[in-house]
Design an enzyme around this catalytic site. Structure first.
Site, PDB file in Angstrom:
ATOM      1  N   ASP A 176      10.802  42.254 -13.294  1.00  0.00           N
ATOM      2  CA  ASP A 176      11.107  40.926 -12.757  1.00  0.00           C
ATOM      3  C   ASP A 176      11.866  41.030 -11.437  1.00  0.00           C
ATOM      4  OD1 ASP A 176       9.976  39.283 -14.720  1.00  0.00           O
ATOM      5  OD2 ASP A 176      11.748  39.384 -15.982  1.00  0.00           O
ATOM      6  N   LEU A 177      12.895  41.859 -11.419  1.00  0.00           N
ATOM      7  CA  LEU A 177      13.747  41.953 -10.237  1.00  0.00           C
ATOM      8  C   LEU A 177      12.977  42.501  -9.046  1.00  0.00           C
ATOM      9  CD1 LEU A 177      16.932  43.298 -12.016  1.00  0.00           C
ATOM     10  CD2 LEU A 177      16.597  40.996 -11.117  1.00  0.00           C
TER      11      LEU A 177
END
Length: 393
Positions: A176-177
């Site tokens: 996600d990051l």
């Protein structure tokens, strides 16, 4: 309306994303000064508002620390995108915006009447960032994206853990990051291109693409050399000694990334740098277990703190393994602006992890943004945003 400073302070971002990948991208843009308007579901908001524990605050106004981690420097408005009137409010925002960010599954915006053609018809200068799980097309383009599944599918779990039979997820939602980071990077490039062409661009990335994009030497290890990388625990697969080593009262980490550093380490701890099997990095990698035993034998009578001091004295890169409580209490972290204090409407003064970028002018004076805003409560800015749209300013 939030006013701010920073290199993107003239940019308006409409944030239709939720969870982490998209919100991390828009938080990065907000950190750079952009006005970020977060569009949330009425009555519920972003899913991460309910992700916990831990929650903080009074029972009636609990705040999720997960939500707080990804939404500083934003405003919140609630809109029901299935409602015609609310959809018109969104389209009015689109008309005023420079960037729109979304991470719906492929086809969702089109079913809502908000597909790319409609958005760019309303605003030809709009930059659209679209983040999916496995890509927008291809044989599995429609799959839903969740971080841990993407970590496994994209190979990073096979490289992480105590050994080849112990795949482990990275301790933060790295897929996600990374997709948020790549997305923000793409948006900035698209805004620069718009300065030349006068038209916006659609930027696409995915959890899959972002993790594959950071395979680095493990990727070319397979594509060029035909070797499949596997987890090597806390030791580097291509450099030795490089990793975590035990000493008398704990452990330290060292990074012996050159032959010169190997010779320094050996001289400081009475080891033979040219002993059979240890003379070159390639030999040491081939005999990694023996190297680990050799170094840990040399460290066995040392406590960690004096050992780290000795390694620093001889110029061998080394460090400790800190808990997050230690990290946030570390003066070096504070010195780099990695903590920001903000005034939250229900929590009061709180400290958040801060942005990792600092800016300086040509004279060396720091001009990093300091006026960070707390993550918003649900629909905190709805009335003000609607008034701004009505004013035409």
């Amino acid at each position: 309306m939030t006013s701010s400073t920073g290199p993107l302070s003239d940019i308006v971002v409409v944030d239709l994303s939720r969870a982490l990948a998209g919100p991390h991208a828009t938080m990065m843009l907000g950190d750079l000064g952009a006005r970020v308007i977060k569009v949330e579901t009425p009555g519920r908001g972003d899913d991460t508002r309910g992700w916990g524990p831990p929650f903080v605050g009074d029972e009636g106004r609990r705040e999720s620390t997960y939500f707080l981690s990804a939404n500083r420097n934003k405003e919140s408005i609630t809109l029901d995108l299935k409602d015609a009137d609310d959809r018109e409010v969104l389209l009015a925002l689109v008309h005023r915006a420079d960037v729109l960010v979304e991470n719906f599954r492929t086809g969702v915006l089109e079913r809502l009447g908000l597909g790319i053609e409609e958005l760019t018809r309303r605003n030809p200068r709009l930059v659209v960032l679209s983040i999916t799980g496995f890509g927008h097309d291809g044989p599995e383009g429609g799959r839903a994206g969740y971080d841990q599944i993407a970590q496994g599918e994209a190979g990073v779990m096979s490289l992480t853990g105590s050994g080849p039979d112990d795949p482990q997820r990275v301790g933060v939602p790295i897929a996600d990051l990374l997709s948020g980071m790549y997305g923000a990077y793409g948006v900035v490039a698209a805004l620069h291109e718009r300065d030349r062409t006068g038209r916006g661009t659609v930027v696409r990335t995915s959890l899959l693409a972002s993790v594959v994009g950071v395979h680095a030497f493990q990727g070319t290890r397979w594509t060029v050399a035909g070797e499949v990388g596997r987890s090597a625990g806390n030791h580097h697969p291509s450099i030795a000694p490089y990793g975590l080593f035990h000493c008398r009262d704990g452990s330290v980490q060292i990074a012996v990334g050159s032959e010169g550093l190997w010779q320094r380490l050996c001289a400081a701890f009475g080891l033979d740098p040219v002993a059979p099997g240890f003379a070159t990095n390639a030999e040491r990698v081939a005999h990694r277990d023996e190297v680990i035993d050799l170094v840990e034998g040399a460290f066995a009578d040392w406590d960690a703190e004096p050992l780290l001091a000795r390694l620093a004295e001889v110029g061998v890169p080394a460090g400790k393994v800190r808990g997050l409580d230690e990290v946030y209490a570390w003066d070096q972290v504070a010195s780099q602006g990695l903590l920001v204090d903000v005034d939250h409407p229900t929590l009061g003064r709180v400290t958040l992890p801060g942005p990792p970028l600092r800016f300086f002018d040509g004279d060396g004076t720091e001009v990093t943004r300091r006026d960070h805003a707390a993550p918003p409560t649900l629909d905190e800015d709805g009335a003000a945003i609607r008034a701004w749209l009505a004013s035409g300013e």
